[in-house]
Design a protein around this motif. Structure first.
Motif, PDB file in Angstrom:
ATOM      1  N   HIS A  16     -10.398   8.473  -2.257  1.00 22.41           N
ATOM      2  CA  HIS A  16     -11.096   8.385  -0.976  1.00 22.41           C
ATOM      3  C   HIS A  16     -10.194   7.702   0.037  1.00 22.41           C
ATOM      4  N   GLY A  17     -10.494   7.931   1.312  1.00 23.02           N
ATOM      5  CA  GLY A  17      -9.600   7.491   2.376  1.00 23.02           C
ATOM      6  C   GLY A  17      -9.385   5.997   2.420  1.00 23.02           C
ATOM      7  N   ALA A  18     -10.449   5.204   2.152  1.00 22.84           N
ATOM      8  CA  ALA A  18     -10.290   3.752   2.187  1.00 22.84           C
ATOM      9  C   ALA A  18      -9.299   3.290   1.139  1.00 22.84           C
ATOM     10  N   ALA A  19      -9.383   3.872  -0.070  1.00 21.83           N
ATOM     11  CA  ALA A  19      -8.449   3.489  -1.133  1.00 21.83           C
ATOM     12  C   ALA A  19      -7.024   3.861  -0.758  1.00 21.83           C
ATOM     13  N   VAL A  20      -6.832   5.048  -0.205  1.00 19.56           N
ATOM     14  CA  VAL A  20      -5.487   5.472   0.205  1.00 19.56           C
ATOM     15  C   VAL A  20      -4.937   4.504   1.245  1.00 19.56           C
ATOM     16  N   LYS A  21      -5.756   4.170   2.220  1.00 20.87           N
ATOM     17  CA  LYS A  21      -5.311   3.275   3.288  1.00 20.87           C
ATOM     18  C   LYS A  21      -4.898   1.921   2.731  1.00 20.87           C
ATOM     19  N   ILE A  22      -5.691   1.370   1.831  1.00 26.58           N
ATOM     20  CA  ILE A  22      -5.417   0.041   1.289  1.00 26.58           C
ATOM     21  C   ILE A  22      -4.170   0.065   0.412  1.00 26.58           C
ATOM     22  N   VAL A  23      -4.109   1.017  -0.515  1.00 27.90           N
ATOM     23  CA  VAL A  23      -2.984   1.078  -1.451  1.00 27.90           C
ATOM     24  C   VAL A  23      -1.679   1.348  -0.712  1.00 27.90           C
ATOM     25  N   ARG A  24      -1.693   2.293   0.223  1.00 28.72           N
ATOM     26  CA  ARG A  24      -0.459   2.629   0.930  1.00 28.72           C
ATOM     27  C   ARG A  24      -0.006   1.494   1.855  1.00 28.72           C
ATOM     28  N   THR A  25      -0.948   0.774   2.451  1.00 30.42           N
ATOM     29  CA  THR A  25      -0.564  -0.369   3.279  1.00 30.42           C
ATOM     30  C   THR A  25       0.103  -1.436   2.430  1.00 30.42           C
ATOM     31  N   VAL A  26      -0.458  -1.704   1.251  1.00 26.45           N
ATOM     32  CA  VAL A  26       0.149  -2.673   0.336  1.00 26.45           C
ATOM     33  C   VAL A  26       1.549  -2.213  -0.062  1.00 26.45           C
ATOM     34  N   ASP A  27       1.688  -0.941  -0.413  1.00 29.76           N
ATOM     35  CA  ASP A  27       3.011  -0.420  -0.790  1.00 29.76           C
ATOM     36  C   ASP A  27       4.007  -0.561   0.357  1.00 29.76           C
ATOM     37  N   ALA A  28       3.547  -0.302   1.584  1.00 36.07           N
ATOM     38  CA  ALA A  28       4.442  -0.398   2.738  1.00 36.07           C
ATOM     39  C   ALA A  28       4.867  -1.841   2.985  1.00 36.07           C
ATOM     40  N   LEU A  29       3.963  -2.791   2.772  1.00 35.12           N
ATOM     41  CA  LEU A  29       4.326  -4.199   2.929  1.00 35.12           C
ATOM     42  C   LEU A  29       5.352  -4.625   1.884  1.00 35.12           C
ATOM     43  N   THR A  30       5.132  -4.213   0.643  1.00 33.35           N
ATOM     44  CA  THR A  30       6.077  -4.616  -0.407  1.00 33.35           C
ATOM     45  C   THR A  30       7.424  -3.932  -0.226  1.00 33.35           C
ATOM     46  N   ALA A  31       7.436  -2.733   0.358  1.00 38.64           N
ATOM     47  CA  ALA A  31       8.714  -2.075   0.633  1.00 38.64           C
ATOM     48  C   ALA A  31       9.546  -2.869   1.627  1.00 38.64           C
ATOM     49  N   ARG A  32       8.890  -3.699   2.429  1.00 40.90           N
ATOM     50  CA  ARG A  32       9.601  -4.548   3.388  1.00 40.90           C
ATOM     51  C   ARG A  32      10.022  -5.880   2.762  1.00 40.90           C
ATOM     52  N   GLY A  33       9.673  -6.100   1.486  1.00 40.07           N
ATOM     53  CA  GLY A  33      10.055  -7.336   0.820  1.00 40.07           C
ATOM     54  C   GLY A  33       8.933  -8.333   0.661  1.00 40.07           C
ATOM     55  N   ASP A  34       7.736  -8.039   1.180  1.00 42.29           N
ATOM     56  CA  ASP A  34       6.602  -8.936   0.992  1.00 42.29           C
ATOM     57  C   ASP A  34       6.104  -8.858  -0.451  1.00 42.29           C
ATOM     58  N   ILE A  35       5.463  -9.913  -0.919  1.00 41.66           N
ATOM     59  CA  ILE A  35       4.802  -9.932  -2.221  1.00 41.66           C
ATOM     60  C   ILE A  35       3.301  -9.991  -1.951  1.00 41.66           C
ATOM     61  N   VAL A  36       2.573  -9.027  -2.484  1.00 40.18           N
ATOM     62  CA  VAL A  36       1.154  -8.881  -2.153  1.00 40.18           C
ATOM     63  C   VAL A  36       0.313  -9.046  -3.417  1.00 40.18           C
ATOM     64  N   SER A  37      -0.724  -9.855  -3.333  1.00 38.45           N
ATOM     65  CA  SER A  37      -1.719  -9.967  -4.394  1.00 38.45           C
ATOM     66  C   SER A  37      -2.976  -9.249  -3.925  1.00 38.45           C
ATOM     67  N   VAL A  38      -3.591  -8.483  -4.813  1.00 31.89           N
ATOM     68  CA  VAL A  38      -4.794  -7.720  -4.468  1.00 31.89           C
ATOM     69  C   VAL A  38      -5.941  -8.227  -5.331  1.00 31.89           C
ATOM     70  N   VAL A  39      -6.963  -8.770  -4.682  1.00 32.08           N
ATOM     71  CA  VAL A  39      -8.105  -9.363  -5.370  1.00 32.08           C
ATOM     72  C   VAL A  39      -9.326  -8.485  -5.128  1.00 32.08           C
ATOM     73  N   THR A  40     -10.054  -8.173  -6.201  1.00 32.16           N
ATOM     74  CA  THR A  40     -11.248  -7.332  -6.116  1.00 32.16           C
ATOM     75  C   THR A  40     -12.388  -7.988  -6.892  1.00 32.16           C
ATOM     76  N   GLU A  41     -13.431  -7.225  -7.174  1.00 35.85           N
ATOM     77  CA  GLU A  41     -14.545  -7.726  -7.979  1.00 35.85           C
ATOM     78  C   GLU A  41     -14.177  -7.890  -9.450  1.00 35.85           C
ATOM     79  N   ASP A  42     -13.016  -7.403  -9.844  1.00 31.65           N
ATOM     80  CA  ASP A  42     -12.609  -7.492 -11.245  1.00 31.65           C
ATOM     81  C   ASP A  42     -12.546  -8.957 -11.674  1.00 31.65           C
ATOM     82  N   ARG A  43     -13.333  -9.330 -12.670  1.00 31.85           N
ATOM     83  CA  ARG A  43     -13.418 -10.715 -13.133  1.00 31.85           C
ATOM     84  C   ARG A  43     -12.320 -11.051 -14.138  1.00 31.85           C
ATOM     85  N   GLU A  44     -11.544 -10.027 -14.568  1.00 31.52           N
ATOM     86  CA  GLU A  44     -10.546 -10.238 -15.607  1.00 31.52           C
ATOM     87  C   GLU A  44      -9.129 -10.375 -15.064  1.00 31.52           C
ATOM     88  N   GLN A  45      -8.839  -9.736 -13.937  1.00 31.76           N
ATOM     89  CA  GLN A  45      -7.444  -9.689 -13.489  1.00 31.76           C
ATOM     90  C   GLN A  45      -7.376  -9.413 -11.999  1.00 31.76           C
TER      91      GLN A  45
END
Length: 732
Positions: A16-45
């Motif tokens: 879905h579009g929201a997932a594409v937008k979020i994942v690709r934005t994160v990938d684009a930030l890390t391609a610039r050298g940023d380190i990104v942590s992604v936090v969701t409802e997942d209680r394990e990781q």
């Protein structure tokens, strides 16, 4: 920069579009050298995303146990019911973090573990955990809004005016707790500011991965049993209100007006049950469900449509259609957020005229091709790398609206990039060998680390992905490993091109440096190689280094190994033998005729050995067979018959010398090639300057005559389908 993205859990698969937008934005930030942590409802990781990709990081055992405490677990359950009391059921996942202390605890855990400097809540409902974390750990908050949510809910749900007003007040209050707000379209920014958002609201649209839309079309008619006529395509998350309304329109208004042979193909999760049930085998509308090869589906359609009548933000599907070079019919709302020109990049039609617009385009293939070509050029301005640059600036406190910049090759014929944008960086003069076909061992000069660091910053800013560190012998640079670290810190992939004799001396640091690939030069069997390289024993040292690199790569340590062979009259008879030895060892192999060394050029009496060697290698190596014409013409080059040759200098590659000279390629001594100095004028300025643009076009159309004959030439053919020789008629 260390950034934490707080978001919904359904990111993978990116259907879905929201997932594409979020994942690709994160990938684009890390391609610039940023380190990104992604936090969701997942209680394990949570996810840690860096140059190594997405890595799942488990929460500590004790912390996972804390989340199971009755108080936190019960409050998490209560949050679901509280959210349902205020928001539509299908929207509660976006608002549960407002009321769930376990959510806040996960964010605090990641804040401490990852030393987060900036927070990116996706959707307003994720602001509260970010505010809690900022209160304790500091940092900035930049909220990513996918729509003006209150406005979207009012359009797509049956809500009372009082309820919409309450939701608007909550959304505005949340956004005003941030430092920056990011809207996907200027229209959404106006809605948010008009509703009372007082924080800076920047416009950063969705992007598109152009490279994904250069695959091979599939036969949709065969795959889905469609009729023999044209195929119209639409995709999206089909339980999302605006997309559901669009599908209703396609099924009940557009489909009945089409010729019986035409078909409408709809891809996406959750197709409407009533429409799906009525869409039998022979129906004009066919639902595919989610597809893993979406780009191939788009490429295979005859026409794409975007009949949206509600919602906001940038229509990612529109950029995807554009990237595939497809003609599109869209409503004005469907094209919101993109500065498109109607009848140039697409056709705009509202509900009343939509059917007529589709019918006209279906039977006008020339108009479809014209629109598709313009659309593809338009999409190139919205590559995710540019979106990532805009987001990075906002996180750094230097917010500005996204500027859609046309790619530097926008005026060139359409082509497939031959490689990621590559900086060929001659970091020094001076070498421990004395090669007979090179003069870079004469003298001694090194680039300053500070100059290189500024260059890497600018290189990243113009979209560079790879830097080749060469010389001279680059391992003689006194700060070589600091240069590698500087490039890696900026997200650049690093290749070391070396003569190989010093690899053993520096092995531990090389292995630990993060260098992605290592290329060594071998120019014959031991006796010949040593003679050409001007030092006895150089073959043995280089071969030992190659063996070490191959073993390291085979054990999973990285450092993809490759051998370069420069063909001369003295070693052409040994080309096949060296190729066999290298391939048996497990390294890649590339070769080309010597440049700018007339005393080593192939003679007519060497032509039989040259043709035989090329034929032998081409019989095994598919890429060599594909560039057979390049090797065949090299004899003419050595006899002075080639004339001007074209390449993608200043397009897919550029060179910088230790003194800052800015060049289109790696022909370091070519007269008249320098287009300025990057240590005096920033690369970002030179890259788009009128002078460099003129040189770029001349190299593409007219070629140059400085005497190179290397891989840049066959890369030109791979990218464009044209000959690198200007004298050939290409029908451009």
């Amino acid at each position: 920069m260390r950034i934490a993205v707080l978001t919904r859990p359904d990111l993978f698969p990116t259907w879905h579009g929201a997932a594409v937008k979020i994942v690709r934005t994160v990938d684009a930030l890390t391609a610039r050298g940023d380190i990104v942590s992604v936090v969701t409802e997942d209680r394990e990781q949570y996810w840690r995303v860096d140059g190594n990709g997405w890595t799942a990081v488990p929460f500590g055992r004790r912390f996972r146990a804390v989340q199971e405490w009755p108080v936190l677990r019960n409050q998490a359950r209560a949050a679901r019911w509280v959210a349902r009391a205020g928001y539509p059921v299908e929207e509660t996942l976006l608002y549960r973090p407002l009321f769930d202390p376990a959510w806040w605890a996960r964010v605090l855990y990641v804040a401490q573990a990852e030393q987060v400097e900036s927070w990116q809540p996706e959707f307003p409902g994720f602001v509260v955990p970010a505010v809690v974390a900022r209160q304790l750990f500091g940092g900035r908050i930049a909220v990513g809004t996918h729509n003006a949510e209150f406005d979207r809910l009012a359009q797509t749900n049956t809500l009372s005016a009082a309820r919409v007003a309450r939701l608007r007040r909550i959304e505005v209050a949340l956004l005003n707790r941030a430092d920056d707000v990011v809207a996907c379209s200027p229209d959404d920014r106006e809605r948010l500011v008009g509703a009372g958002v007082s924080r800076p609201v920047w416009h950063v649209p969705h992007g598109v991965t152009l490279a994904a839309y250069r695959g091979r079309p599939v036969d949709l008619r065969v795959r889905y049993g469609l009729g023999g006529g044209p195929v119209i395509f639409f995709h999206g998350t089909l339980h999302y209100g605006p997309n559901r309304d669009a599908v209703e329109f396609l099924a009940r208004t557009l489909a009945p007006a089409l010729p019986p042979s035409a078909s409408i193909l709809v891809a996406g999760v959750s197709p409407p049950l009533d429409l799906q049930a009525s869409a039998g085998p022979g129906a004009a509308v066919r639902f595919t469900g989610p597809v893993d090869d979406l780009p191939d589906h788009v490429l295979s359609a005859d026409l794409c449509v975007c009949p949206l009548f509600a919602g906001g933000g940038t229509r990612m599907k529109l950029l995807e259609y554009f990237a595939a070079g497809k003609a599109v019919v869209s409503t004005a709302l469907g094209a919101e957020g993109l500065a498109v020109k109607p009848d140039r990049e697409l056709v705009i039609a509202e509900r009343e005229g939509f059917v007529d617009a589709v019918e006209r385009l279906l039977w006008d293939s020339a108009a479809r091709r014209r629109l598709g070509a313009s659309a593809r050029r338009f999409a190139a301005r919205y590559d995710w790398s540019a979106v990532g640059a805009a987001w990075h600036a906002i996180h750094a406190g230097q917010g500005a609206d996204f500027q859609a910049v046309a790619p530097v090759d926008a005026h060139l014929p359409y082509r497939t990039p031959s490689k990621p944008l590559t900086l060929l960086f001659l970091i020094n003069r001076g070498c421990n060998l004395r090669c007979s076909f090179c003069d870079l061992w004469e003298g001694k000069q090194n680039v300053a680390l500070e100059d290189a660091q500024r260059l890497f910053d600018d290189a990243r800013a113009i979209g560079t992905k790879t830097v080749v560190l060469t010389g001279g012998e680059p391992l003689l640079h006194p700060q070589f490993f600091e240069l590698v670290a500087a490039a890696r810190a900026r997200g650049l992939s690093v290749n070391l091109t070396t003569n190989g004799t010093l690899v053993d001396r520096h092995w531990d640091r090389i292995a630990a440096s993060g260098i992605d690939s290592l290329s060594v030069s071998i120019d014959g069997l031991p006796e010949t190689h040593d003679r050409l390289r001007g030092r006895a024993g150089s073959f043995a040292a280089t071969w030992a280094a190659l063996e070490r690199v191959v073993a390291h790569a085979s054990a999973g340590g990285g450092l993809d190994p490759c051998v370069y062979f420069t063909v001369t009259r003295e070693n052409v008879h040994e080309l096949v033998d060296v190729w066999k030895r290298v391939r048996a060892l497990g390294a890649r192999f590339d070769f080309w005729p010597v440049n700018d060394a007339p005393d080593l050029y192939l003679r007519p009496e060497d032509s039989a050995a040259w043709r035989s060697a090329v034929a032998t290698i081409a019989g095994v190596e598919r890429d060599v067979a594909a560039r057979a014409h390049y090797y065949a013409e090299s004899m003419g080059y050595h006899q002075g018959e080639t004339g001007a040759v074209r390449c993608l200098g200043f397009v897919d590659q550029y060179g910088v010398r230790y003194d800052g000279s800015f060049l289109p390629c790696c022909v370091w001594g070519g007269e008249g090639l320098a287009a300025g100095n990057v240590f005096q004028t920033p690369l970002t300025t030179l890259w788009r300057s009128p002078d460099v643009q003129a040189r770029r076009e001349r190299l593409f159309h007219e070629g140059c005559t400085v005497g190179c004959y290397n891989h840049s030439l066959y890369e030109f053919g791979v990218s464009t389908g044209l000959s690198h020789r200007v004298t050939r008629i290409d029908g451009e």
